[in-house]
Design a protein around this motif. Structure first.
Motif, mmCIF file in Angstrom:
data_model
loop_
_atom_site.group_PDB
_atom_site.id
_atom_site.type_symbol
_atom_site.label_atom_id
_atom_site.label_comp_id
_atom_site.label_asym_id
_atom_site.label_seq_id
_atom_site.Cartn_x
_atom_site.Cartn_y
_atom_site.Cartn_z
ATOM 1 N N MET A 1 38.152 -35.869 -7.887
ATOM 2 C CA MET A 1 37.863 -36.062 -6.558
ATOM 3 C C MET A 1 37.452 -37.567 -6.659
ATOM 4 O O MET A 1 36.505 -37.747 -7.451
ATOM 5 N N PHE B 1 40.659 -29.739 3.984
ATOM 6 C CA PHE B 1 42.157 -29.638 4.442
ATOM 7 C C PHE B 1 42.577 -28.330 4.768
ATOM 8 O O PHE B 1 42.806 -27.621 3.682
ATOM 9 N N ALA C 1 32.979 -24.842 -4.871
ATOM 10 C CA ALA C 1 34.441 -25.440 -4.442
ATOM 11 C C ALA C 1 34.336 -25.754 -2.798
ATOM 12 O O ALA C 1 35.131 -26.449 -2.270
ATOM 13 N N ARG D 1 33.489 -29.093 -2.135
ATOM 14 C CA ARG D 1 34.037 -30.028 -2.655
ATOM 15 C C ARG D 1 35.085 -30.278 -2.515
ATOM 16 O O ARG D 1 35.911 -31.437 -3.093
#
Ligand SMILES: Cc1cc2nc3c(=O)[nH]c(=O)nc-3n(C[C@H](O)[C@H](O)[C@H](O)COP(=O)(O)OP(=O)(O)OC[C@H]3O[C@@H](n4cnc5c(N)ncnc54)[C@H](O)[C@@H]3O)c2cc1C
Length: 384
Positions: A219, A50, A43, A46
């Motif tokens: 995404m 932000f 993760a 990926r």
């Protein structure tokens, strides 16, 4: 017999493992990090990169995000991780969304944020789609490129803090003082286990007690639109998803409105974040689907809704191509945004159980190492 000995052995080289490694190494402890993958793949590479403060759950999660944002600020120049853009712009397209932002701005977590009129949104974000009613500008956020930031952070830990990495090495079991790996046994006075979405290999009963499920996110990347975003962009859908906003009294009315106007987006857990990379391309997402074992598929219909919603926020050129698609997983708890606990004496299990690890990980690393060493709560002080 154990092969080598370290003060702290960390399992998992995602942002949470690296955060614990940093917290231990900067206290002068010898540290090893073990990961079964040859390169970062979870993760932590990926996500949007932000680092979000505004909109986090009130209380400790919000404080963790503020603390972690400050660590990112300190670490970025040392690691060479570039800041791609600061700040967050939430664009409101419904009166109910503006009401949520007004309530938010008036509270503690709205400090230093500014409510903007429609004209101010247009002036600051000329690429905003027509029809916004105004918005909120937050100065608290930072955006890094996760797929280069995570390797850069690991390389800096290795170079500047002498952290030893064991890559391509799976951990099969952990006991107090020793970690059993595919490359032999490694001794650690303290062990920290940060396995991200692998809830079954190590301490499955501990994970089960937290009622975790996995969340799958879709995404995509859009080609460069020819302009540069001055901030990350979010919209109305985020205000019923991000807990800091969703806890505002006005969020109930917004939720009702969205049910009738964007029910398909809500059904797929879609809210919008749009950030920009150094080459100008846009990272756009995301959806949220929950299961014990999520399927690996990325339906075109979910992508269609994400892109439709993106176009309500930004005036994207008509034929802008999608250049990449990917999914990611993180563990999700119905109650907690993160937890750490002793799974055995001197063995800490540390998990972010929400989509906030890039934003809160550095604080969690400090808290975890402080707990192992019997130190006071690090969030009561500033990171230095
Ligand atoms: C698509 C997406 C978007 C997101 N956006 C954001 C965002 O913008 N901002 C934000 O704050 N958060 C975001 N998140 C959440 C954030 O990415 C996660 O909370 C965070 O990356 C979790 O880090 P981790 O180190 O726990 O897990 P991971 O990065 O998954 O790392 C876990 C590591 O442990 C290793 N491992 C597991 N078991 C073993 C074992 N037995 N032996 C050896 N190695 C093992 C794995 O190989 C892996 O490298 C997003 C998540 C996703 C999926």
């Amino acid at each position: 017999m154990a092969q080598q000995g370290f003060d702290v052995v960390v399992v998992g080289a995602g942002i949470i493992g690296l955060s614990h490694a940093l917290a231990a190494a900067r206290r002068g402890l010898s540290v090893a990090v073990i990961d079964r993958d040859r390169q970062a793949n979870g993760a932590s590479i990926r996500n949007f990169g932000f680092v979000t403060v505004t909109g986090q759950r009130a209380g400790r999660t919000w404080r963790r995000a503020l603390y972690s944002r400050d660590v990112w600020e300190r670490v970025m120049p040392q690691t060479g991780i570039p800041l791609l853009h600061p700040d967050l712009a939430v664009i409101a397209r419904r009166p109910q969304a503006m009401a949520v932002l007004e309530e938010f701005a008036a509270g503690e977590m709205g400090a230093d944020c500014r409510l903007l009129s429609a004209a101010e949104i247009e002036a600051r974000l000329p690429m905003a789609a027509p029809g916004s009613l105004g918005g909120l500008w937050s100065p608290h956020e930072r955006r890094v490129e996760p797929r280069t930031a995570i390797p850069a952070l690991a390389a800096w830990l290795e170079r500047a803090h002498k952290v030893k990495f064991f890559r391509g090495t799976a951990v099969r079991g952990v006991e107090s003082g020793v970690v059993d790996t595919t490359a032999g046994r490694i001794a650690g006075r303290h062990v920290v286990v940060c396995p991200g979405p692998d809830l079954v290999t190590l301490f499955p009963e501990r994970h089960a007690a937290h009622k975790l499920r996995l969340c799958k996110l879709q995404m995509l990347r859009l080609a460069a639109p020819g302009w540069r975003l001055p901030a990350a962009v979010m919209g109305d859908l985020s205000l019923v998803r991000y807990e800091g906003y969703a806890a505002m009294p006005a969020a109930a009315a917004l939720g009702e409105q969205l049910k009738t106007e964007a029910g398909d987006a809500l059904a797929h857990g879609i809210h919008l974040i749009i950030v920009q990379s150094a080459d100008g391309s846009l990272v756009v997402g995301d959806s949220h689907h929950y299961a014990a074992t999520p399927d690996p598929f990325a339906p075109v219909e979910v992508e269609r809704i994400i892109l439709r919603e993106a176009r309500t926020l930004l005036a994207l050129p008509e034929s802008l191509p999608v250049t990449e698609r990917w999914t990611g997983l993180y563990p999700s708890s119905p109650d907690e945004t993160a937890f750490f606990e002793f799974a055995a004496p001197d063995v800490l299990l540390s998990q972010v159980s929400s989509g906030t690890g890039m934003s809160t990980g550095f604080a969690l690393g400090e808290e975890g190492i402080a707990a192992l060493l019997g130190e006071p709560d690090p969030l009561e002080t500033t990171w230095s």
